[in-house]
Write a protein that holds these residues in place. Structure first.
Motif, short mmCIF file in Angstrom:
data_model
loop_
_atom_site.label_atom_id
_atom_site.label_comp_id
_atom_site.label_asym_id
_atom_site.label_seq_id
_atom_site.Cartn_x
_atom_site.Cartn_y
_atom_site.Cartn_z
N GLU A 198 -6.95 -6.85 0.94
CA GLU A 198 -5.55 -6.64 1.32
C GLU A 198 -4.83 -5.74 0.31
O GLU A 198 -4.14 -4.79 0.68
CB GLU A 198 -4.84 -8.00 1.42
CG GLU A 198 -3.42 -7.87 1.86
CD GLU A 198 -2.79 -9.20 2.26
OE1 GLU A 198 -3.51 -10.20 2.42
OE2 GLU A 198 -1.56 -9.21 2.42
N SER A 199 -5.03 -6.00 -0.99
CA SER A 199 -4.31 -5.19 -1.98
C SER A 199 -4.97 -3.83 -2.17
O SER A 199 -4.41 -2.95 -2.84
CB SER A 199 -4.18 -5.92 -3.31
OG SER A 199 -5.46 -6.19 -3.84
N GLY A 200 -6.12 -3.62 -1.54
CA GLY A 200 -6.75 -2.30 -1.56
C GLY A 200 -6.03 -1.32 -0.64
O GLY A 200 -6.28 -0.11 -0.68
N ALA A 201 -5.13 -1.85 0.18
CA ALA A 201 -4.41 -0.96 1.11
C ALA A 201 -3.30 -0.18 0.42
O ALA A 201 -2.65 0.65 1.06
CB ALA A 201 -3.80 -1.80 2.24
N HIS A 202 -3.09 -0.44 -0.87
CA HIS A 202 -1.93 0.16 -1.54
C HIS A 202 -2.37 1.20 -2.56
O HIS A 202 -3.00 0.85 -3.55
CB HIS A 202 -1.13 -0.93 -2.27
CG HIS A 202 -0.96 -2.18 -1.46
ND1 HIS A 202 -1.09 -3.45 -1.98
CD2 HIS A 202 -0.68 -2.34 -0.14
CE1 HIS A 202 -0.90 -4.34 -1.02
NE2 HIS A 202 -0.66 -3.69 0.10
#
Ligand code: CIR
Length: 258
Positions: A198-202
């Motif tokens: 999920e935090s790889g999307a940023h």
């Protein structure tokens, strides 16, 4: 004219009281958060960004998430009207900062609400997330502000995360990246790459092909490095506990005329 300035805002001593909407509240270590913020600012500076500190807003717990208070398109700064009423006092200091940099200033008005985290620019396309913080009037006002300047505004539903940019951001080549379980309509984006965390999307585009990412997404960092991107990571664990990401801690000003 190309510029490389970035607005940042020092965390409030009340940071631990920041809003949480989609995740369970966890204790925030404010001292550690300040260290992480300083390392984040240092990473921007190390990659050629002149960082400009907006006057701190110590009474506003979420003020460090400066991205939510202003959206830039060319030299125009659109001051937002945050969807959470508790965050509206944050905009005054940001308005002062962008005006003193010579930006043309525009505003989102009642009944519109808009959080900057809901705005993703890919070239001249401006995706606006319609979700918990940004309403339909807010989307219309973004159109009215930016379409005359050459933007194409595309509204995107957001229901699974706080902001559009909690779900997706874009690589330097324009590919939109996101963690599929958190993206409402991946098909709305012409080129979409799914990432494993999920935090790889940023990602924050630092320039020169470099991407700033959170240390919490090592598998995505590996995937993007393997695709030839140059990844720089920072630990922002204390901000992630408040639904913050690397994107929301700065506003890059790339087309100032001053
Ligand atoms: N653009 C962003 O991702 N902003 C994060 C804002 C987090 C803050 N706790 C909020 O709920 O408004």
């Amino acid at each position: 004219m190309p510029s490389k300035k970035a607005l940042v805002r020092r965390p409030s001593p009340r940071l631990a009281d920041g809003l949480v909407t989609h995740i369970a509240r966890e204790k925030v270590d404010v001292g550690l958060a300040v260290e992480q913020w300083e390392a984040y600012v240092a990473a921007l500076r190390a990659h050629g960004w002149e960082t400009i500190e907006v006057e701190p807003a110590d009474d506003c717990p979420d003020s460090v998430f400066v991205e939510d208070t202003v959206v830039m398109f060319r030299n125009v700064a659109l001051i937002t009207r945050p969807g959470a009423a508790a965050r509206r006092a944050e905009t005054a200091g940001v308005e002062e900062a962008v005006a003193s940099l010579g930006c043309s200033v525009n505003w989102i008005w009642d009944p519109g609400t808009l959080d900057g985290g809901d705005v993703l620019k890919v070239g001249d396309t401006v995706y606006v997330g319609r979700g918990g913080r940004t309403n339909a009037a807010g989307v219309q006002q973004v159109r009215a502000a930016f379409e005359p300047l050459g933007a194409r505004v595309v509204a995107v539903p957001v229901s699974k995360v706080l902001h559009l940019k909690s779900a997706v951001t874009a690589l330097p080549d324009g590919t939109v990246i996101g963690h599929i379980p958190r993206v409402d309509r991946p098909s709305l984006f012409p080129g979409f790459l799914s990432v494993p965390e999920e935090s790889g999307a940023h990602v924050v585009l630092l320039g020169g092909g470099k991407l700033l990412m959170a240390a919490s997404a090592p598998r995505t960092a590996e995937l993007l490095s393997d695709l030839g991107h140059d990844v720089v990571t920072v630990d922002i664990s204390e901000f992630e506990k408040l639904e913050g990401c690397v994107t929301c801690l700065s506003v890059r000003l790339r087309e100032l005329y001053a």
